[in-house]
Write a protein that holds these residues in place. Structure first.
Motif, PDB file in Angstrom:
ATOM      1  N   UNK A 471     121.129  57.725 112.366  1.00  0.00           N
ATOM      2  CA  UNK A 471     121.540  59.091 112.006  1.00  0.00           C
ATOM      3  C   UNK A 471     122.406  59.039 110.750  1.00  0.00           C
ATOM      4  N   UNK A 472     122.471  60.124 110.003  1.00  0.00           N
ATOM      5  CA  UNK A 472     123.347  60.142 108.817  1.00  0.00           C
ATOM      6  C   UNK A 472     124.808  59.994 109.227  1.00  0.00           C
ATOM      7  N   UNK A 473     125.552  59.207 108.441  1.00  0.00           N
ATOM      8  CA  UNK A 473     126.984  59.046 108.728  1.00  0.00           C
ATOM      9  C   UNK A 473     127.800  60.155 108.088  1.00  0.00           C
ATOM     10  N   UNK A 474     127.225  60.860 107.102  1.00  0.00           N
ATOM     11  CA  UNK A 474     127.939  61.951 106.439  1.00  0.00           C
ATOM     12  C   UNK A 474     128.625  61.479 105.166  1.00  0.00           C
ATOM     13  N   UNK A 475     128.768  62.383 104.224  1.00  0.00           N
ATOM     14  CA  UNK A 475     129.375  62.033 102.934  1.00  0.00           C
ATOM     15  C   UNK A 475     130.867  61.766 103.047  1.00  0.00           C
ATOM     16  N   UNK A 476     131.490  62.242 104.129  1.00  0.00           N
ATOM     17  CA  UNK A 476     132.924  62.017 104.294  1.00  0.00           C
ATOM     18  C   UNK A 476     133.223  60.786 105.153  1.00  0.00           C
ATOM     19  N   UNK A 477     132.178  60.028 105.521  1.00  0.00           N
ATOM     20  CA  UNK A 477     132.386  58.816 106.308  1.00  0.00           C
ATOM     21  C   UNK A 477     132.981  57.727 105.424  1.00  0.00           C
ATOM     22  N   UNK A 478     133.666  56.769 106.011  1.00  0.00           N
ATOM     23  CA  UNK A 478     134.205  55.656 105.215  1.00  0.00           C
ATOM     24  C   UNK A 478     133.086  54.872 104.531  1.00  0.00           C
ATOM     25  N   UNK A 479     133.294  54.508 103.297  1.00  0.00           N
ATOM     26  CA  UNK A 479     132.353  53.671 102.545  1.00  0.00           C
ATOM     27  C   UNK A 479     130.925  54.199 102.552  1.00  0.00           C
ATOM     28  N   UNK A 499     111.017  63.326  96.754  1.00  0.00           N
ATOM     29  CA  UNK A 499     109.629  63.549  97.128  1.00  0.00           C
ATOM     30  C   UNK A 499     109.415  65.051  97.200  1.00  0.00           C
ATOM     31  N   UNK A 500     108.534  65.565  96.353  1.00  0.00           N
ATOM     32  CA  UNK A 500     108.365  67.010  96.271  1.00  0.00           C
ATOM     33  C   UNK A 500     109.638  67.648  95.748  1.00  0.00           C
ATOM     34  N   UNK A 501     110.124  68.649  96.456  1.00  0.00           N
ATOM     35  CA  UNK A 501     111.343  69.333  96.028  1.00  0.00           C
ATOM     36  C   UNK A 501     112.572  68.853  96.792  1.00  0.00           C
ATOM     37  N   UNK A 502     112.395  67.802  97.609  1.00  0.00           N
ATOM     38  CA  UNK A 502     113.539  67.302  98.373  1.00  0.00           C
ATOM     39  C   UNK A 502     114.017  65.958  97.825  1.00  0.00           C
ATOM     40  N   UNK A 503     115.308  65.830  97.678  1.00  0.00           N
ATOM     41  CA  UNK A 503     115.928  64.572  97.297  1.00  0.00           C
ATOM     42  C   UNK A 503     116.650  64.009  98.513  1.00  0.00           C
ATOM     43  N   UNK A 504     116.374  62.742  98.816  1.00  0.00           N
ATOM     44  CA  UNK A 504     116.879  62.115 100.031  1.00  0.00           C
ATOM     45  C   UNK A 504     118.134  61.306  99.722  1.00  0.00           C
ATOM     46  N   UNK A 505     119.157  61.552 100.495  1.00  0.00           N
ATOM     47  CA  UNK A 505     120.427  60.842 100.385  1.00  0.00           C
ATOM     48  C   UNK A 505     120.702  60.240 101.760  1.00  0.00           C
ATOM     49  N   UNK A 506     120.876  58.928 101.838  1.00  0.00           N
ATOM     50  CA  UNK A 506     121.052  58.287 103.139  1.00  0.00           C
ATOM     51  C   UNK A 506     122.267  58.826 103.889  1.00  0.00           C
ATOM     52  N   UNK A 507     123.286  59.222 103.164  1.00  0.00           N
ATOM     53  CA  UNK A 507     124.493  59.729 103.808  1.00  0.00           C
ATOM     54  C   UNK A 507     124.238  61.009 104.597  1.00  0.00           C
TER      55      UNK A 507
END
Length: 689
Positions: A471-479, A499-507
C-alpha cells in the motif's frame, strides 16, 4: 553532367522507396532504425500511443569482477494469467496488436460501474464497484488492492528491466474449479489447455517486443530454457524470462474422495510436454489438495472461499491435525465467504477448525514422490511454496537423499523453518513483494543463513496472482521515495512513470503494477534497507546457480544395490511374501526387509570391498525406528557410529557424515517407533555426502 543526372534519378528512387517503407511501417508495425543501433535498449518503433517508461540511461551489461551476473530476480510472476481461469477473471492484457487502449481495458461485465465484478467482492470485500475505464485515465485500476486487473503490461515490465531486474519467472497459472464456478468465461476450464495457451501467448509477446526492436532476437524480453542461455541474456543486459507452472491439478492429477485421477504415465507424459513448452520449474499442488500432495492453506475469507473450491473439486474439505514439529501451515480460521459458500450444495457447510491444529493431514503421495523424481530426471526446479509442511518435509527428504539442488521457495509460502534445509541443498529463496518495513524485517530474519551459505536474495511480485501488494506509505511518511533517483547499479535515472493521463508515484500509489517495482526497491532503500537491496542485486546470480545445479545433477551410484545383506532377524508370517534382508538392497521400493518385533535389531550390508562412504539413505516403511545408528566397519565385527538420531519419525532419512573407507554398513535400530519391528524398503549407500 553525364554522371550526375542518373545519380539524381537514383536518389529520387531511393526517396520514393523510403517513403513506401515509412508507409508500410505505419501499416505493418515497427521496423529497424538507426536509433535502435545507437541506443540498443530503446525500441525503434514503439506503438503510439503507449505508456512511457520513465527511465533514461543505458542498462548495465556484463558481469562483476568475479564473473557473477548482476541484477534482481522476480521468482514469481503471472504475466499471462488473464488467459487462465476461463479468460475473464483477470481483466486486460499484457500487450495487444491493437495497442494500449485495447490491452488495458476492463472486462465487459465490469461496465458501467463494476456492479458485476463478483471476484472483486470475494477477494477485496465491498460491492465491487469501481470506474472500469483503464487507458487513458486509470482512475481506479490498476491498484495495490485490486486483484482482478492487469498489472503486467509489457511497458511496465520494460521499466522494471530498465530499473535493474534481470530474471523474471513467468508462472503459467490457472484453476479449473475457479473457472467452472465463475460466472463469466469465454473458453473451457481444462487446466492443461490454459497452460498451453499461456505459454503460446508468452512466446507471441516475445515476438511482439522483438518486432518493436527491429526483428527476431533483438528485444529485451528473452524466453530462456537453460541457465547458460539465461546467463548469456543477462550478460547482454537483457531480461531472461523463465517459464514455470503453478496450477492446482497438473496433468489432470486431481483426487476425488481421496482417489487419484491420474497415473504415473500421465505424469511422465505431462512433464515431457511441459519441457517441450520450455517450462523449467513448477508447483506440484496449489490451493487444492490433489493426487500429488496436500496444500498449505490460505487464511481468512479467501481461505474459506478456496476451501469451498476444494470441496467442489474433490468432494472433501481440508483436514487438519496437530503439527508434529515446529513447522506449521497457515491457520485456516473460520471467516465467512458468503459469495463462495452459496456454491455449496444445500445442507453442506464449511467445517470449523481447531486453532491448535494447523497442519494439513495430507502430505506427499506416492504419485507425488514419483513426480518429484520425474522432475529431477528432467532437470526441473521444484517449487515448494503451497505444499503443506508435511508434503514439503517429504519432498526435502527425497531431494536430500539425492543431493538435488533444484528447489525454490519463490514467494514466502514455505515455512521459514525449512530455510536452512533449502540453502544447504543449494536452493534459492525469494520473499513476497510486501511493504518495505515488513520486507526488510523478514529479510533480516534469514540474513545469517544467506551469509552462511553465500547466497543472494530474490522477490516474488506475484503480479496478476490475486494476492495484494504494498500500500502507499503517503508523501508525509518518513523517507519517502523522491524522484528522480538512480538505479541500484547507478547507471540509469528513474523518474515517475506516466501512462495515459495518469502519473504514478509510489508514495501515493504503492505497488499498483509491475512498473512500480524499481520504485518499490528504492522505497526499501529509503526506509533503511540498503543491505537488503544489495542482497537483492545478487539474486539473479544465485537463482542461476540453483538452476545450473539442477541441470548438472547426476544421480550418484548406489553402492548397496544388489549386494549381499544380512540381518539380526527377519519376520516370517506371510508365506506369500519374503521379508529377508536382501529385499532392502534390491532397488525396488515395493519390497522390504522386516525384523522381529524387538528393539535391538540391525541390517548389515557388505559392499564386497572397502569403498568411500559419505551418505546413507534409509527409506522406512510404516514400522520405523525412533532411535537408530548408521555404523561402518572394515571387518564386519568392529563398528564405529558415524550418524545417529533419537527423533526418527519414519519416511526417508538421509545420513551425511565425513567420507571414510568401509566395507560394511550397518543400520542398527535401538528403539522402535511403533509396536511392530523395523521395516526398511531400501537402504542406499553413496560415496558423496
Amino acid at each position: 553532367m553525364v554522371i550526375v543526372q542518373p545519380l539524381r534519378r537514383r536518389l529520387g528512387s531511393v526517396t520514393v522507396v523510403s517513403l513506401l517503407f515509412a508507409v508500410l511501417a505505419l501499416v505493418l508495425g515497427p521496423v529497424p532504425s538507426s536509433a535502435a543501433q545507437s541506443n540498443w535498449w530503446e525500441p525503434s518503433a514503439r506503438p503510439a500511443p503507449d505508456s512511457q517508461i520513465g527511465v533514461t540511461g543505458e542498462p548495465f551489461k556484463g558481469t562483476d569482477a568475479q564473473g557473477r551476473v548482476r541484477g534482481f530476480v522476480d521468482a514469481h510472476d503471472h504475466i499471462m494469467s488473464n488467459e487462465g481461469f476461463g479468460g475473464r477473471l483477470i481483466c486486460g492484457k499484457p500487450y495487444s496488436e491493437q495497442g494500449v487502449a485495447d490491452a488495458l481495458k476492463d472486462c465487459p461485465e465490469h461496465y458501467p460501474d463494476g456492479s458485476l465484478a463478483v471476484f472483486d467482492m470475494i477477494t477485496k470485500g465491498g460491492d465491487g464497484r469501481h470506474d472500469p475505464v483503464g487507458w487513458p485515465t486509470f482512475k481506479d485500476w490498476p491498484a495495490h488492492d485490486s486483484l482482478t486487473h492487469q498489472q503486467n503490461y509489457y511497458a511496465w515490465i520494460e521499466r522494471a528491466w530498465r530499473g535493474g531486474q534481470r530474471v523474471l519467472v513467468n508462472d503459467l497459472v490457472t484453476n479449473g474449479v475457479i473457472c467452472s464456478v465463475y460466472f463469466f468465461k469465454d473458453r473451457g476450464c481444462d487446466e492443461m489447455d490454459a497452460i498451453r495457451l499461456e505459454a503460446k501467448k508468452t512466446y507471441e509477446m516475445q515476438d511482439y517486443i522483438d518486432k518493436m526492436y527491429g526483428g527476431p532476437g533483438k528485444g529485451f524480453f528473452r524466453i530462456v530454457t537453460s541457465s547458460a542461455q539465461a546467463r548469456q541474456v543477462v550478460e547482454q543486459g537483457k531480461l531472461a524470462v523463465v517459464l514455470g507452472v503453478e496450477t492446482s491439478e497438473p496433468f489432470g492429477c486431481k483426487q476425488i474422495l481421496d482417489v487419484a485421477q491420474c497415473s504415473k504415465e500421465d505424469i511422465d507424459k505431462g512433464l515431457d510436454e511441459l519441457k517441450e513448452l520450455g517450462v523449467s520449474s513448477m508447483f506440484l499442488c496449489h490451493k487444492f489438495d490433489n493426487a500429488l500432495c496436500g496444500v498449505r492453506y490460505d487464511s481468512g475469507a479467501l481461505g474459506t472461499a478456496i476451501n469451498v473450491g476444494q470441496f467442489l473439486s474433490t468432494g472433501t474439505f481440508w483436514k487438519t491435525e496437530t503439527c508434529r514439529g515446529p513447522q506449521h501451515d497457515n491457520p485456516i480460521g473460520n471467516a465467512a465467504a458468503p459469495q463462495a459458500e452459496k456454491q455449496l450444495p444445500q445442507g453442506v457447510d464449511v467445517p470449523s477448525y481447531d486453532s491448535d491444529a494447523q497442519c494439513n493431514t495430507r502430505g506427499l503421495t506416492d504419485l507425488g514422490a514419483y513426480a518429484v523424481r520425474g522432475m529431477m530426471k528432467r532437470s526441473m526446479m521444484l517449487e515448494l511454496d503451497h505444499m503443506s509442511v508435511k508434503a514439503a518435509g517429504q519432498a526435502f527428504d527425497i531431494l536430500e537423499s539425492e543431493s538435488y539442488p533444484g528447489v525454490i521457495s519463490s514467494h514466502s509460502w514455505m515455512d521459514l523453518g525449512w530455510t536452512e534445509r533449502l540453502y544447504k541443498l543449494g536452493g534459492f529463496a525469494a520473499q513476497y513483494m510486501g511493504a518495505s518495513e515488513g520486507f526488510i524485517k523478514e529479510a533480516e530474519r534469514t540474513r545469517e543463513l544467506r551469509e552462511k551459505y553465500k547466497v543472494g536474495y530474490g522477490y516474488g511480485t506475484d503480479m496478476n496472482g490475486v494476492g495484494g501488494w504494498p500500500a502507499p506509505r503517503g508523501t508525509d511518511a518518513p523517507n519517502p521515495v523522491t524522484y528522480p533517483f538512480r538505479s541500484t547499479d547507478g547507471g540509469s535515472v528513474v523518474d515517475k512513470l506516466t501512462t495515459g493521463s495518469r502519473t504514478w508515484d509510489f508514495n501515493t500509489a504503492g505497488g499498483a503494477h509491475y512498473g512500480m517495482v524499481p520504485d518499490w526497491v528504492e522505497d526499501i532503500r529509503r526506509v533503511g534497507g540498503q543491505n537488503v537491496v544489495d542482497e537483492l542485486f545478487t539474486g539473479a546470480e544465485s537463482y542461476l546457480r540453483t538452476w545450473a545445479g539442477s541441470e548438472t545433477y547426476r544421480p550418484g551410484e548406489n553402492l548397496a544395490k544388489g549386494v549381499s545383506a544380512t540381518a539380526s532377524s527377519s519376520e516370517w508370517w506371510n508365506p506369500f511374501e519374503n521379508f529377508k534382508p536382501g529385499r532392502a538392497v534390491d532397488g525396488d521400493t515395493g519390497t522390504r526387509w522386516a525384523s522381529e518385533w524387538k528393539d535391538d535389531q540391525w541390517l548389515r550390508i557388505d559392499l564386497g570391498s572397502a569403498k568411500s562412504v559419505g551418505r546413507v539413505t534409509v527409506d522406512w516403511e510404516g514400522a520405523y525406528a525412533k532411535s537408530y545408528n548408521v555404523e561402518l566397519s572394515d571387518d564386519g565385527s568392529n563398528w564405529r557410529t558415524v550418524w545417529s538420531t533419537d527423533v526418527g519419525d519414519g519416511g526417508l532419512d538421509t545420513a551425511r557424515f565425513a567420507t571414510s573407507q568401509a566395507r560394511y554398513v550397518r543400520v542398527k535400530g535401538l528403539t522402535r517407533g511403533t509396536q511392530w519391528g523395523y521395516s526398511l524398503r531400501e537402504v542406499g549407500v553413496h560415496a558423496a555426502g
